[in-house]
Design an enzyme around this catalytic site. Sequence first.
Site, mmCIF file in Angstrom:
data_model
loop_
_atom_site.group_PDB
_atom_site.id
_atom_site.type_symbol
_atom_site.label_atom_id
_atom_site.label_comp_id
_atom_site.label_asym_id
_atom_site.label_seq_id
_atom_site.Cartn_x
_atom_site.Cartn_y
_atom_site.Cartn_z
ATOM 1 N N CYS A 158 34.103 -42.994 -5.169
ATOM 2 C CA CYS A 158 34.264 -42.031 -4.084
ATOM 3 C C CYS A 158 35.716 -41.575 -3.954
ATOM 4 O O CYS A 158 35.981 -40.542 -3.337
ATOM 5 C CB CYS A 158 33.736 -42.596 -2.771
ATOM 6 S SG CYS A 158 34.475 -44.141 -2.266
ATOM 7 N N TYR A 180 33.828 -32.479 -1.594
ATOM 8 C CA TYR A 180 32.644 -32.927 -0.858
ATOM 9 C C TYR A 180 31.547 -31.862 -0.965
ATOM 10 O O TYR A 180 30.372 -32.185 -1.101
ATOM 11 C CB TYR A 180 32.990 -33.204 0.605
ATOM 12 C CG TYR A 180 33.950 -34.353 0.764
ATOM 13 C CD1 TYR A 180 33.501 -35.678 0.719
ATOM 14 C CD2 TYR A 180 35.314 -34.138 0.950
ATOM 15 C CE1 TYR A 180 34.375 -36.735 0.855
ATOM 16 C CE2 TYR A 180 36.196 -35.193 1.087
ATOM 17 C CZ TYR A 180 35.727 -36.488 1.030
ATOM 18 O OH TYR A 180 36.594 -37.540 1.155
#
Length: 172
Positions: free
Chosen positions: A140, A109
Amino acid sequence: MSICHLQVSCQPCRLGWLLIAADQQGLRALLPGDDPQALREDLHQRFPKAELQPAGPDLEECLANICHWLEKPCGEIPASLPLAPTGTAFQQRVWQALRNIRAGQHCSYRDVAHAVGQPTASRAVARACAANPLALLIPCHRVLRSDGGISGYRWGVERKRALLAEEQQLNA
């Protein structure tokens, strides 16, 4: 922006069910799940003003191609229609950064936050990943914790783990 007409189709696949939705701009949603009705409810929450219509042949073909890819993964998932996710400017930047992560690769992230020019926005990146309306096409699932561990996934950690394992085998 309100969407007047949204074509929708739902089909079983190796991941459970896949719901796909598109309008004249392109693909708006690709949602995996265990229950077609729950997927339709998720779609309704995302697009409460949309009038849902049965998918046309182009959208049905796109979904069939994606389901076929899931059976025999090879490289990136084919999307014959343009991607048109709805989100904030920040979410759009995150989703574009995610599309640059190739199959078999992953990043953290924090890496994505740096890629979008907001190095302290790791949590905001995680929220953008959770809001991603185009699972698999905006990958993702390729974003991991800084220590390389698998964290939450909007569509289930087991799906994320399976997708990552398959992609890793492609590059082996």
